[in-house]
Design an enzyme around this catalytic site. Structure first.
Site, short mmCIF file in Angstrom:
data_model
loop_
_atom_site.label_atom_id
_atom_site.label_comp_id
_atom_site.label_asym_id
_atom_site.label_seq_id
_atom_site.Cartn_x
_atom_site.Cartn_y
_atom_site.Cartn_z
N HIS A 466 0.91 -1.33 -0.26
CA HIS A 466 -0.05 -0.08 -0.11
C HIS A 466 0.79 1.35 0.05
O HIS A 466 0.70 2.11 -0.82
CB HIS A 466 -0.93 -0.12 1.25
CG HIS A 466 -1.81 1.25 1.32
ND1 HIS A 466 -3.15 1.07 1.20
CD2 HIS A 466 -1.56 2.48 1.72
CE1 HIS A 466 -3.78 2.30 0.98
NE2 HIS A 466 -2.84 3.16 1.72
N GLU A 467 1.91 1.26 0.98
CA GLU A 467 2.63 2.41 1.25
C GLU A 467 3.52 2.64 -0.09
O GLU A 467 3.74 3.78 -0.80
CB GLU A 467 3.47 2.63 2.36
CG GLU A 467 2.81 2.82 3.50
CD GLU A 467 1.53 3.63 3.68
OE1 GLU A 467 1.75 4.71 3.05
OE2 GLU A 467 0.36 3.33 4.19
N HIS A 470 1.71 4.25 -2.88
CA HIS A 470 1.79 5.84 -2.80
C HIS A 470 3.15 6.21 -3.19
O HIS A 470 3.21 7.40 -3.80
CB HIS A 470 1.51 6.08 -1.20
CG HIS A 470 0.03 6.03 -0.67
ND1 HIS A 470 -0.82 6.86 -1.34
CD2 HIS A 470 -0.32 5.58 0.37
CE1 HIS A 470 -2.04 6.65 -0.88
NE2 HIS A 470 -1.67 5.79 0.40
N HIS A 473 3.21 6.69 -7.01
CA HIS A 473 2.72 7.61 -7.28
C HIS A 473 3.52 9.30 -7.31
O HIS A 473 3.64 9.80 -7.95
CB HIS A 473 1.46 7.92 -6.52
CG HIS A 473 0.34 8.94 -6.86
ND1 HIS A 473 -0.90 9.23 -6.31
CD2 HIS A 473 0.27 9.61 -8.20
CE1 HIS A 473 -1.73 9.88 -7.01
NE2 HIS A 473 -1.06 9.97 -8.16
ZN LIG Z 1 -3.14 5.22 2.01
#
Ligand SMILES: [Zn+2]
Length: 674
Positions: A466-467, A470, A473
């Site tokens: 998940h991290e 990010h 991104h």
């Molecule tokens: Zn998040």
């Protein structure tokens, strides 16, 4: 002074080891002063406003201050101490004051507005147009267009709201702290795991009591209602939690809650919006309350049959086990856990040997390489703030630098809880140079011991992905302006890149790359993978209804005129009616301790959790359709989402990636609801 000059480091990375704590305060003062001078120069420019001399100049003003702020506040989360916290308290008002000085600067706003009003004639690129809108709205949404008396009222409301939100939170905290359940008979704790029991015993000891003490703090409360066999005691705990700030005492939040909703409504009206939700959603992918409401109701209708089926299944299970025919709120977690154990018997200890941290991290790197063609090379010549931190050069297929990546995995004193991604330097293009970003992920994973490496729980594995999503991104950003770069996107869009990455953790093809037993090298058995997948959607219908109920309640408060609400409990009950499974508990009320929306920043935003899930499931369905490592789909995702930041409306970006608007079916399928 090192913090205010251009860094003399390779890649312009932060020179952590040379920063002295006493440098921060003067550095803030001096960079704020230079930023102020830059703003003054823009404001008092005698030339007519142009995009370059006003919007662009504004965008690149205060660069040194931004850089300093990100270093300081990132460290204050990951590696803090008393001195840092004191500095944070001292500089925060300075930063707020500086921010207000800009947003209340009428001459500056005149220049921005002049450009905004003639936007059609300016021939701007889409990115420039977005930047102009963003700058204009940052003034207008703060009241720049209002008459003086209305401006005064707006400031009054803001001050009052800030106070009320603070009191709301303090009351919830006081009510949480004022309650404890003291147990002296060990039989009452049957079912509770040893770890939770030990914690309760040491809590009792710290209070000078015998036996065990439980509180409404989550780490104490959750195991209690999940495992304790004694139904009466679970009931006692659950009701205590449900009546926080609803007891008619000095910590009651009934009036405060209504007052907050009313002031938000008045504030929105003042600024020319129908309701608070209209105001908030203007800057969200969802755009307006109708879209949010129909999104929530549509999902509700689709999830309801599955939720009711699961509820009946759970009730049958409780009947068989204990003869209970009607499930109450204090039974949900308990029987869910029992049923889950019966169906899956999947425990963390069984899975952990397959998830050695180094392997999982390399797995994330490999997935990124297969999708986006980037490689991660660990380097040891980049300055870091703690010896645990790892540093990487991220390179493209030609060996050109894409980003600097920091990873900081283990808990320690001075690091806050949880996991997050952040950046020390944003990506942007200035004077023809594409400045590459410095991105970091910070986690609190199971550390290695003397005999074992760091072995992650499956939950930690998905957290890492998940991290890392990010981080991608941030790292793959390719925009001109820093305030539109990377994760600077609308709030209900920002979890798409992160959540979509989690999907790879459930795919055998991806797991084969990294889920290898740390001693034997054996790849995780297919049977475990199946169980992980099934247990991930276990009782998902009931969970969906619960999430939707919070989103619906949030919208009920904020997308209507709240001045007619007299009985908050009755209002809440009516709003959540279509979403309930358990019988109502008369002495409980959720709104008065719903801190997310009344204390935190989630008002009119609770729907975002489900919104992001629908997006990520829909996006991943596209990958699944073409192959989870399909380069074409990956390129589309990179070109239209990951690299674009907030340069265009998220719905447009998403449609360009997907070829159509997102649909809820993929989520419903993944969650086992259809
Ligand atoms: Zn998040």
């Amino acid at each position: 002074m090192i913090l205010t000059q251009k860094f003399q480091t390779k890649y312009d990375t932060a020179p952590f080891s040379q920063i002295k704590l006493e440098d921060f305060q003067p550095a803030f003062e001096s960079t704020i002063a230079s930023a102020r001078a830059e703003i003054d120069a823009i404001t008092h420019n005698t030339e007519a406003p142009t995009f370059e001399n006003t919007i662009l100049a504004l965008e690149f003003s205060g660069e040194a201050l931004d850089r300093l702020s990100s270093i300081f506040f990132n460290l204050n989360s990951a590696e803090t101490n008393d001195t840092m916290q004191k500095i944070a308290q001292d500089v925060s008002p300075l930063l707020t004051e500086f921010g207000n000085d800009i947003s209340l600067n009428e001459d500056l706003f005149k220049r921005v507005k002049a450009l905004y009003d003639q936007k059609e004639n300016l021939t701007l690129t889409p990115e420039q147009s977005t930047l102009l809108d963003k700058k204009y709205k940052s003034f207008a949404r703060n009241g720049a267009l209002l008459s003086d008396d209305k401006k005064t009222r707006l400031r009054e409301i803001d001050t009052e709201l800030a106070k009320l939100k603070l009191t709301f939170g303090e009351n919830v905290l006081a009510e949480t702290n004022n309650y404890q359940l003291h147990i002296t008979n060990e039989d009452d704790l049957k079912g509770l795991p040893d770890g939770a029991k030990e914690m309760a015993a040491s809590l009792a000891k710290s209070k000078g009591l015998d036996g065990w003490v439980f509180t409404l703090d989550f780490p104490s409360y959750l195991p209690f209602v999940t495992y304790v066999d004694n139904r009466e005691l679970r009931k006692e705990m659950a009701i205590a939690a449900g009546k926080k700030a609803f007891q008619g005492n000095e910590f009651d939040n009934k009036e405060i809650t209504l007052k907050i909703a009313q002031l938000r409504y008045e504030r929105a009206n003042l600024l020319g919006y129908e309701t608070h939700s209209h105001f908030v959603l203007e800057e969200r992918m969802a755009q307006n309350p109708d879209k949010v409401k129909s999104f929530l109701n549509d999902l509700l209708e689709k999830a309801k049959p599955a939720a009711h089926k699961e509820f009946n299944q759970l009730t049958d299970f409780a009947t068989q086990l204990d003869g209970i025919t009607e499930l109450e709120k204090w039974d949900g977690a308990y029987y869910s856990e029992k049923l889950k154990q019966k169906l899956f018997s999947l425990d963390d200890e069984l899975l952990k040997p397959y998830f050695k941290l180094e392997n999982v991290l390399n797995g994330a790197f490999t997935v990124a390489n297969k999708l986006y063609g980037i490689t991660f090379k660990e380097v040891f010549n980049i300055d870091k703030y703690h010896e645990d931190v790892q540093t990487f050069e991220v390179l493209d297929f030609e060996g050109k630098l894409v980003a600097i990546f920091y990873a900081d995995f283990f808990p320690r004193k001075g690091k806050r809880n949880g996991a997050w991604m952040t950046s020390y330097k944003p990506q942007y293009i200035k004077n023809g140079t594409n400045e590459r970003p410095h991105v970091s992920i910070v986690c609190n994973f199971t550390p290695p011991t003397e005999t074992k490496p760091s072995l992650l729980t499956f939950n930690e594995v998905t957290t890492l992905f998940h991290e890392f999503g990010h981080a991608l991104h941030g790292m793959l950003a390719n925009t001109t302006y820093p305030s539109l770069s990377g994760t600077s996107v609308y709030w209900d869009f920002v979890e798409l890149p992160s959540q979509v990455m989690e999907n790879w953790c459930y795919e055998p093809e991806a797991l084969a790359l990294f889920a290898k037993h740390y001693q034997t090298g054996e790849i995780i058995p297919q049977e475990y993978v199946e169980k992980i997948k099934e247990s991930a959607s276990f009782l998902e219908g009931m969970a969906t209804l619960r999430q939707l109920s919070f989103g619906i309640l949030d919208m009920a408060f904020h997308s209507n005129d709240p001045n007619g609400i007299t009985d908050i409990k009755a209002f809440e009950k009516a709003a959540m009616e279509g979403t309930t499974l358990y019988p109502d508990v008369a002495e409980n009320c959720m709104s008065v301790s719903f801190s997310h929306i009344f204390q935190g920043g989630y008002s009119s935003g609770y729907y975002s959790y489900k919104w992001a899930e629908v997006l990520d499931a829909d996006a991943f369905a596209y990958f699944q359709e073409k192959g989870i490592f399909n380069k074409e789909v990956a390129a589309k995702f990179k070109d239209n989402v990951l690299s674009k930041g907030g340069t265009e409306l998220p719905m447009e970006l998403y449609k360009r990636f997907r070829g159509q608007e997102r649909k809820p079916e993929a989520l419903l399928k993944r969650a086992g609801l259809i």
